[in-house]
Write an enzyme that holds these catalytic residues in place. Structure first.
Site, short mmCIF file in Angstrom:
data_model
loop_
_atom_site.label_atom_id
_atom_site.label_comp_id
_atom_site.label_asym_id
_atom_site.label_seq_id
_atom_site.Cartn_x
_atom_site.Cartn_y
_atom_site.Cartn_z
N CYS A 2 0.84 -1.19 0.00
CA CYS A 2 0.00 0.00 0.00
C CYS A 2 0.88 1.24 0.00
O CYS A 2 2.08 1.16 0.14
CB CYS A 2 -0.89 -0.03 1.23
SG CYS A 2 -1.78 -1.58 1.40
N ARG A 27 1.62 1.78 -5.96
CA ARG A 27 1.85 0.77 -4.93
C ARG A 27 0.59 -0.02 -4.62
O ARG A 27 0.66 -1.07 -4.00
CB ARG A 27 2.35 1.44 -3.64
CG ARG A 27 3.61 2.27 -3.81
CD ARG A 27 3.96 2.93 -2.50
NE ARG A 27 4.28 1.95 -1.51
CZ ARG A 27 5.50 1.42 -1.36
NH1 ARG A 27 6.47 1.81 -2.14
NH2 ARG A 27 5.73 0.49 -0.46
N TRP A 74 -3.62 -1.94 -1.46
CA TRP A 74 -3.52 -3.16 -2.28
C TRP A 74 -3.98 -4.26 -1.34
O TRP A 74 -3.28 -4.64 -0.40
CB TRP A 74 -2.08 -3.40 -2.72
CG TRP A 74 -1.96 -4.47 -3.74
CD1 TRP A 74 -1.99 -4.34 -5.11
CD2 TRP A 74 -1.76 -5.89 -3.51
NE1 TRP A 74 -1.84 -5.56 -5.72
CE2 TRP A 74 -1.71 -6.52 -4.77
CE3 TRP A 74 -1.65 -6.67 -2.36
CZ2 TRP A 74 -1.52 -7.90 -4.90
CZ3 TRP A 74 -1.47 -8.04 -2.50
CH2 TRP A 74 -1.41 -8.64 -3.77
N ASN A 100 0.85 -0.43 5.93
CA ASN A 100 1.34 -1.15 4.74
C ASN A 100 2.08 -2.37 5.26
O ASN A 100 3.08 -2.24 5.96
CB ASN A 100 2.29 -0.25 3.94
CG ASN A 100 2.97 -1.02 2.82
OD1 ASN A 100 2.45 -2.02 2.34
ND2 ASN A 100 4.17 -0.59 2.45
N GLY A 101 1.57 -3.56 4.97
CA GLY A 101 2.22 -4.77 5.47
C GLY A 101 1.16 -5.80 5.86
O GLY A 101 -0.01 -5.67 5.48
N GLU A 483 10.85 -12.73 -20.16
CA GLU A 483 10.52 -11.34 -19.85
C GLU A 483 9.43 -10.81 -20.79
O GLU A 483 8.50 -10.13 -20.36
CB GLU A 483 11.78 -10.47 -19.94
CG GLU A 483 11.58 -8.99 -19.68
CD GLU A 483 10.94 -8.63 -18.34
OE1 GLU A 483 10.48 -7.49 -18.20
OE2 GLU A 483 10.82 -9.53 -17.47
N LYS A 487 5.78 -9.38 -19.53
CA LYS A 487 5.27 -8.04 -19.87
C LYS A 487 3.85 -8.14 -20.43
O LYS A 487 2.95 -7.42 -20.06
CB LYS A 487 6.18 -7.33 -20.88
CG LYS A 487 7.53 -6.90 -20.29
CD LYS A 487 7.48 -5.72 -19.36
CE LYS A 487 7.31 -6.10 -17.92
NZ LYS A 487 8.43 -6.55 -17.15
N GLU A 490 1.30 -9.28 -17.60
CA GLU A 490 0.95 -8.37 -16.50
C GLU A 490 0.17 -7.14 -16.95
O GLU A 490 -0.58 -6.58 -16.15
CB GLU A 490 2.19 -7.99 -15.69
CG GLU A 490 3.28 -7.28 -16.39
CD GLU A 490 4.45 -7.02 -15.44
OE1 GLU A 490 5.59 -7.09 -15.90
OE2 GLU A 490 4.20 -6.78 -14.24
N HIS A 506 9.19 -30.88 -26.12
CA HIS A 506 8.92 -31.74 -24.97
C HIS A 506 7.57 -31.44 -24.33
O HIS A 506 7.33 -31.74 -23.16
CB HIS A 506 10.05 -31.59 -23.94
CG HIS A 506 11.40 -31.83 -24.56
ND1 HIS A 506 11.85 -33.07 -24.94
CD2 HIS A 506 12.36 -30.95 -24.92
CE1 HIS A 506 13.05 -32.94 -25.49
NE2 HIS A 506 13.39 -31.67 -25.49
N LYS A 605 3.63 -1.98 -7.75
CA LYS A 605 5.01 -1.79 -8.18
C LYS A 605 6.02 -2.43 -7.24
O LYS A 605 7.02 -3.01 -7.67
CB LYS A 605 5.30 -0.29 -8.29
CG LYS A 605 6.68 0.05 -8.78
CD LYS A 605 6.87 -0.39 -10.21
CE LYS A 605 8.23 -0.18 -10.79
NZ LYS A 605 8.43 -0.85 -12.05
#
Ligand code: AGP
Length: 610
Positions: A2, A27, A74, A100-101, A483, A487, A490, A506, A605
């Protein structure tokens, strides 16, 4: 993950809190709220949704106060709702807390408080803290001590700010595991999760360490540790301008940050290349070069995009410096029983420098006596402060949740470390100078790729309706495939997987048909011919192929549906160029789908909880 912000001074705190929350919205952005206290009133206003929704609400409220705290959430405990939004309050609505946590033992604490008659209105872990502090306020009649006693009962992580009607001259803040800074102003002070929220007002900041609590008044602050012992805090000057944290005329931070890469890549190597000696110079590793070069092995610990950078680093360090490298997901590394000894070097890669799993894996590794190095972007972040030594990537603030310029700058720094170590091994002066020449050519080569932005958008429009994607690469380009897939996942919410191209036979080849687009990294390197065969295998099953190829490669056009060309460079640096079309592809597909590129759903983030 958060965002926390607070203000105490002589100005109206409401616009300051709102601006701070907007700067922290990357955040967490599923609900927001503020709590204010003035002579006549103490009030909480909160909403489900974005800071902009809160701003609309506050517009009609016409609140004025010199003391206030604000939060953007969040969700971890309890779905996004007004009840679960912060600030949370005690039952008589005189004490407000933002957090936040994660409070891990909140259930047992809650049980005790319920037995005491406290009433709960939310599903959150944080509300437990509001009532626990209230419990101690009744005993200690002092906000600072009440917070300290309450936190001594808490297990978990927190960055908190608390205000109380009966002590309207202060904000009490505390930190354990989640970042928290104090901004020192003239006759006003600020608190926040990171400096972005307060940089408009001051560049003087104090970093709270784990286990520290502070009382912040409008003209001073003082800090103690959780055991009530005084601690002297140093004030740091942060070199960050507001321009750096605004969109600069771009529609999204992500596009701005992609377009900044010629400059950010240059900044990551500026003053760190010594051509005449064919070597790099990294002030942050001074005195450790010998120990690193003689390590039994190098372990890289990271998450997400930073983990992908670590994988590219593994190829570089093993190829050029001949040191065995292992790349670990920090979240697994911290709980597995890894065999670590004092002759190991462990590199912790983190853009934010606050990712909980990476930070925890650093603390674990330190206990085992390994040399712990950080590669971070955020100056003064926890991983940077707690590692033995390290290198800042100097990419500048990265606000877009999808990491782009930090990734290419992480690769530049890993190349600099590789050059530093390789020159202590078998790499000679001319070879070192060759690498330096190639590094110095990167910014202009990136500019050439960015000039294709419009063309890449046209290709993206052709693929935006696809439901699945496969990204394939070999060698240095296997991590680039991972990567590229990340991208796309997300920010466009399209399912995508990255794979070593040879692995396809395979299993994943079963997915191939005319509806499965396959993105190939088909760069002219030592495994190029192998990739061409993999392209044939996909083509034989009617797969649609988009290939990232070198500028002079005209052979491949007829084998694939679309190509995007990138300049050629040496193998170890090529991922820095090859990833950029994949960043733009994901960006344009997400924009085409009308999605919020900078604040993709369910993400944040900096992942400061595990
Ligand atoms: C990447 O685009 C994501 N935002 C995410 O995977 C990120 O890389 C990961 O959370 C690690 O963050 P860090 O580099 O700040 O530690």
């Amino acid at each position: 993950m958060c965002g926390i912000v607070g203000y105490i001074g002589n100005k109206n705190c409401v616009p300051i809190l709102l601006e701070g929350l907007k700067r922290l919205e990357y955040r967490g952005y599923d609900s927001a709220g503020i709590g204010i206290i003035n002579e006549t009133d103490c009030k909480v206003v909160k909403t489900k949704g974005k800071v902009a929704d809160l701003e609309k609400l506050l517009y009609n409220e016409n609140i004025y106060a010199n003391l206030g705290i604000g939060h953007t959430r969040w969700a971890t405990h309890g779905e996004p709702s007004i009840e679960n939004a912060h600030p949370h309050m005690n039952n008589d609505k005189t004490l407000f807390i933002i957090h936040n946590g994660i409070i891990e033992n909140y259930a047992s604490l809650k049980k005790g408080l319920l037995n005491e008659g406290y009433k709960f209105v939310s599903e959150t872990d944080t509300e437990v803290l509001a009532h626990l502090i209230d419990h101690y306020l009744k005993l200690k009649n002092n906000l600072f001590q009440a917070v300290r006693y309450a936190l001594n009962e808490v297990e978990g992580t927190y960055g908190i700010a608390v205000i109380y009607k009966n002590e309207p001259d202060k904000i009490v803040v505390a930190r354990k595991g989640s970042p928290l800074v104090i901004g020192v102003g003239k006759n006003e002070n600020f608190v926040a999760s990171d400096v972005n929220a307060l940089i408009t007002y001051t560049s003087q900041v104090v970093y709270l360490e784990d286990g520290e609590i502070a009382e912040v008044y409008k003209d001073h602050f003082h800090a103690k540790n959780i055991h009530d012992e005084e601690i002297i805090k140093e004030i740091h000057e942060v070199d960050l301008s507001v321009d750096e944290i605004t969109k600069g005329g771009y529609p999204h931070y992500m596009l701005k940050e992609i377009m900044e890469q010629p400059e950010s890549i240059y900044n990551s190597m500026r003053g760190r290349l010594v051509y005449e000696d064919g070597i790099s110079k990294l002030g942050g590793l001074q005195g450790y070069e010998e120990r690193i070069a003689n390590s039994d092995r190098i372990i890289i610990s990271a998450c997400g995009t930073s983990w992908h950078a670590g994988l590219v680093g593994e190829y570089m360090l093993e190829q050029y410096a001949g040191i065995p490298v292992e790349v670990e997901y920090a979240s697994e590394f911290r709980y597995r029983k890894p065999v670590i000894n004092s002759n190991d070097t462990i590199i912790f890669i983190s853009q934010s420098g606050e990712t909980a799993d990476t930070l925890a894996s650093l603390r674990e590794a330190k206990k085992k006596g390994a040399l712990c190095l950080g590669i971070c972007n955020v100056v003064g972040s926890s991983i940077a402060r707690e590692s033995d030594a390290g290198v800042y990537i100097h990419a500048g603030p990265e606000i877009g949740v999808a990491s782009t310029k930090a990734f290419t700058s992480q690769l530049v720094v890993l190349s600099l470390i590789t050059l530093l170590l390789a020159r202590r091994k078998s790499l000679n002066l001319l070879e070192g100078q060759e690498i330096i020449k190639e590094m110095q050519s990167l910014p202009s080569k990136v500019e050439r790729i960015l000039k294709q932005n419009k063309y890449i958008k046209e290709i993206a429009d052709k693929y935006a309706d696809c439901r699945n994607f496969l990204y394939l690469g070999r060698g240095y380009h296997f991590p680039v495939a991972l990567e590229g897939a990340l991208k796309l996942k997300e920010i466009s919410y399209i399912h995508a997987e990255g794979y070593p191209a040879a692995e396809m036979k395979h299993g994943p080849i079963a997915l191939i048909d005319e509806n499965m687009p396959v993105v190939f990294l088909a760069i002219k390197d030592s495994v190029y011919e192998k990739v061409l065969s993999n392209i044939q295998e996909v083509k034989a099953r009617k797969g649609r192929i988009l290939a990232i190829v070198n500028e002079e490669d005209n052979h491949i056009d007829k084998m694939v549906d679309h190509v995007i060309r990138v300049p050629k460079t040496i193998d170890m640096l090529q991922p820095i160029l090859s990833v950029i079309p994949l960043q733009l592809l994901a960006y344009h597909i997400a924009v085409k789908k009308g999605l919020n590129v900078d604040q993709p759903r369910n993400l944040a983030k900096s992942v400061t909880v595990e």
